[in-house]
Design a protein around this motif. Structure first.
Motif, mmCIF file in Angstrom:
data_model
loop_
_atom_site.group_PDB
_atom_site.id
_atom_site.type_symbol
_atom_site.label_atom_id
_atom_site.label_comp_id
_atom_site.label_asym_id
_atom_site.label_seq_id
_atom_site.Cartn_x
_atom_site.Cartn_y
_atom_site.Cartn_z
ATOM 1 N N CYS A 106 0.790 -1.228 0.000
ATOM 2 C CA CYS A 106 0.000 0.000 0.000
ATOM 3 C C CYS A 106 0.823 1.279 0.000
ATOM 4 O O CYS A 106 0.283 2.364 0.125
ATOM 5 C CB CYS A 106 -0.913 -0.015 1.210
ATOM 6 S SG CYS A 106 -0.019 -0.348 2.739
ATOM 7 N N HIS A 133 -0.424 -2.387 6.067
ATOM 8 C CA HIS A 133 0.628 -1.462 6.471
ATOM 9 C C HIS A 133 1.147 -1.804 7.858
ATOM 10 O O HIS A 133 2.335 -1.938 8.076
ATOM 11 C CB HIS A 133 0.055 -0.051 6.406
ATOM 12 C CG HIS A 133 0.876 0.995 7.053
ATOM 13 N ND1 HIS A 133 0.365 1.848 7.987
ATOM 14 C CD2 HIS A 133 2.171 1.319 6.923
ATOM 15 C CE1 HIS A 133 1.315 2.665 8.373
ATOM 16 N NE2 HIS A 133 2.412 2.369 7.759
ATOM 17 N N SER A 155 2.485 8.074 4.799
ATOM 18 C CA SER A 155 2.964 9.132 5.706
ATOM 19 C C SER A 155 4.127 8.651 6.562
ATOM 20 O O SER A 155 4.928 9.443 7.023
ATOM 21 C CB SER A 155 1.820 9.661 6.582
ATOM 22 O OG SER A 155 1.489 8.737 7.593
ATOM 23 N N SER A 156 4.260 7.345 6.788
ATOM 24 C CA SER A 156 5.329 6.838 7.665
ATOM 25 C C SER A 156 6.657 6.628 6.944
ATOM 26 O O SER A 156 7.663 6.414 7.586
ATOM 27 C CB SER A 156 4.912 5.502 8.289
ATOM 28 O OG SER A 156 3.632 5.570 8.845
ATOM 29 N N LEU A 181 7.859 6.114 16.520
ATOM 30 C CA LEU A 181 7.503 4.742 16.166
ATOM 31 C C LEU A 181 8.756 3.953 16.514
ATOM 32 O O LEU A 181 9.562 3.630 15.659
ATOM 33 C CB LEU A 181 7.162 4.654 14.675
ATOM 34 C CG LEU A 181 6.787 3.284 14.125
ATOM 35 C CD1 LEU A 181 5.640 2.656 14.875
ATOM 36 C CD2 LEU A 181 6.430 3.390 12.654
ATOM 37 N N GLN A 197 -4.856 -0.628 5.579
ATOM 38 C CA GLN A 197 -4.316 -0.301 6.890
ATOM 39 C C GLN A 197 -3.729 -1.532 7.532
ATOM 40 O O GLN A 197 -2.647 -1.500 8.091
ATOM 41 C CB GLN A 197 -5.418 0.256 7.776
ATOM 42 C CG GLN A 197 -5.729 1.687 7.462
ATOM 43 C CD GLN A 197 -6.561 2.329 8.535
ATOM 44 O OE1 GLN A 197 -6.682 1.780 9.620
ATOM 45 N NE2 GLN A 197 -7.128 3.456 8.248
ATOM 46 N N ASN A 247 -2.658 13.052 9.768
ATOM 47 C CA ASN A 247 -1.263 12.591 9.747
ATOM 48 C C ASN A 247 -0.551 12.941 8.457
ATOM 49 O O ASN A 247 0.536 13.495 8.454
ATOM 50 C CB ASN A 247 -1.191 11.065 9.927
ATOM 51 C CG ASN A 247 -1.529 10.676 11.331
ATOM 52 O OD1 ASN A 247 -1.791 11.536 12.162
ATOM 53 N ND2 ASN A 247 -1.538 9.401 11.611
ATOM 54 N N VAL A 299 0.962 9.620 18.143
ATOM 55 C CA VAL A 299 -0.324 9.614 17.435
ATOM 56 C C VAL A 299 -0.188 10.128 15.996
ATOM 57 O O VAL A 299 -1.078 9.942 15.185
ATOM 58 C CB VAL A 299 -1.435 10.400 18.167
ATOM 59 C CG1 VAL A 299 -1.831 9.733 19.452
ATOM 60 C CG2 VAL A 299 -1.018 11.817 18.425
ATOM 61 N N LEU A 300 0.957 10.749 15.675
ATOM 62 C CA LEU A 300 1.178 11.197 14.294
ATOM 63 C C LEU A 300 2.026 10.208 13.499
ATOM 64 O O LEU A 300 2.439 10.493 12.379
ATOM 65 C CB LEU A 300 1.887 12.556 14.280
ATOM 66 C CG LEU A 300 1.062 13.792 14.559
ATOM 67 C CD1 LEU A 300 1.944 15.025 14.493
ATOM 68 C CD2 LEU A 300 -0.086 13.931 13.568
ATOM 69 N N SER A 301 2.302 9.052 14.071
ATOM 70 C CA SER A 301 3.195 8.094 13.412
ATOM 71 C C SER A 301 2.558 7.480 12.168
ATOM 72 O O SER A 301 3.252 6.902 11.341
ATOM 73 C CB SER A 301 3.570 6.978 14.373
ATOM 74 O OG SER A 301 2.415 6.213 14.684
ATOM 75 N N GLY A 302 1.259 7.578 12.049
ATOM 76 C CA GLY A 302 0.584 6.987 10.894
ATOM 77 C C GLY A 302 0.273 5.516 11.103
ATOM 78 O O GLY A 302 -0.121 4.833 10.173
ATOM 79 N N VAL A 303 0.483 5.030 12.331
ATOM 80 C CA VAL A 303 0.229 3.623 12.619
ATOM 81 C C VAL A 303 -0.969 3.507 13.558
ATOM 82 O O VAL A 303 -1.031 4.184 14.586
ATOM 83 C CB VAL A 303 1.473 2.969 13.252
ATOM 84 C CG1 VAL A 303 1.167 1.570 13.746
ATOM 85 C CG2 VAL A 303 2.609 2.943 12.245
#
Lengths: 224, 146
Positions: free
Chosen positions: A95, B20, A129-130, B124, B17, A156, B53-57
């Motif tokens: 993805c 990922h 984004s990661s 992360l 998701q 994010n 919380v902004l890690s995208g995970v």
């Protein structure tokens, strides 16, 4: 047997970050400005990039593009119509793009001949984004058909980006798109973000976007 | 034809998701295994993860993927402890850091000045692991401590 606690303090994506760091150095050394385009599927990344590539080629600016997709090479074929070197990165269902994929696909290109490298990420507002791809600029696209509140739903990725581009402005009126509200939402999650309202169809806003790229290019490479 | 855009979109988003976070979970196994083996561990009991919380995970998806990714590894049956970190921004007006009550609004909670200067929230990283390490004399048959 002894049980003990081991402090590690290691980033999980260290490996990707490390590859991205080397890549960034290499691309900079070759004098390239690298732009990573992220957005949800269908927001017009390919059309926007196509127009960008075509204009740059007409201006005589050597440019290359990598395009990520889950399957198919349709996007690469579309982009190649702009007359610049394009390579497809097939993620086989993954993805997002990772730095290693970028490095692998740069093989065979003489990077010194290009001024800009564009990377079209997989259409997805969550995972990319990661992952640092070694880019100088992360550009997030939002089409008028997606609604003004998308940035609030996906804070994010909007927060991780450097520039926002609103696409399909030619459809703004029929979609009753509120540009002001969209910009306010983008800046709520990323204060001060530069925003360009564009249409790849009519070309509106493209000049401003391209001159912004040029400014970044000059700023980045004067300091080196 | 009736088109139900949400029906396919939700499915696709969820699948993406999960995928990922699964690949993040595999990266965790790789990192932890390296450190655990270097320390001579035979088993990992728990992993402490710092997750901004902004890690995208997404936490739930990661916990789901963790079990699958750790099976048949040193981490099999280990516990994943997630320490969630809120976003902290620096406010130039207050000359102080502040915790954001919502990631939909990057403004100082005290003076309402917008700020994108993120000081915490993108983490992360693996903070620590709890491991089983054989005692020095374990495995040295016929050579007991004297």
């Amino acid at each position: 047997m002894e049980t003990r606690v081991l402090e590690i303090r290691k980033g999980i994506l260290n490996k990707n970050d490390e590859i991205a760091r080397h890549l960034r150095q290499r691309l900079h050394h070759a004098g390239l400005l690298t732009v990573n385009l992220v957005s949800s599927p269908g927001s017009g990344k390919t059309a926007f990039l196509q127009r960008t590539l075509r204009t740059l080629r007409e201006q005589g600016t050597p440019t290359a593009a990598l395009v990520g997709d889950l399957a198919t090479d349709n996007d690469a074929r579309r982009l190649a119509e702009a007359g610049v070197p394009v390579k497809q990165i097939n993620t086989n269902g993954r993805c997002h793009l990772e730095a290693q994929m970028i490095e692998d696909h740069l093989a065979g290109w003489n990077l010194n001949q290009f001024e800009y490298l564009f990377i079209e990420n997989v259409g997805n507002l969550v995972c990319p984004s990661s992952y640092d791809l070694g880019e100088d600029l992360r550009v997030v696209l939002l089409s008028v058909t997606e609604g003004e509140d998308k940035p609030l739903k996906y804070p994010n990725i909007f927060n991780s980006a450097d520039i926002a581009v609103i696409t399909k402005m030619d459809l703004a009126q029929p979609c009753e798109f509120n540009l002001e509200a969209a910009c306010a939402n983008i800046r709520a999650v990323r204060p001060g973000m530069q925003i360009f309202a564009t249409s790849a169809k009519t070309g509106s806003g493209m000049e401003e976007w391209l001159s912004c790229l040029q400014q970044h290019k000059q700023a980045d490479f004067v300091t080196i | 034809m009736i088109y139900l855009p949400w029906a396919s979109t939700i499915n696709q988003q969820q699948r993406k998701q999960t995928m990922h976070e699964l690949s993040i979970a595999y990266s965790m196994v790789e990192t932890v295994t390296q450190s655990a083996l270097a320390a001579g561990a035979t088993r990992v009991l728990s992993v402490r993860l710092r997750l901004g919380v902004l890690s995208g995970v997404v936490r739930g998806a990661l916990e789901f993927g963790y079990e699958a990714a750790t099976a048949d590894t040193l981490l099999a049956d280990s516990t994943l402890v997630v320490v969630e970190l809120p976003v902290r921004i620096y406010c130039a007006v207050c000359d102080a850091e502040a915790e954001l009550p919502s990631i939909q609004n990057f403004c100082c909670p005290h003076c309402n000045t917008p700020s994108g200067d993120v000081r915490q929230g993108r983490e992360l990283e693996i903070e620590s692991i709890e491991i089983d390490v054989p005692d020095a004399e374990d495995g040295k048959n016929g050579n007991p401590r004297t």
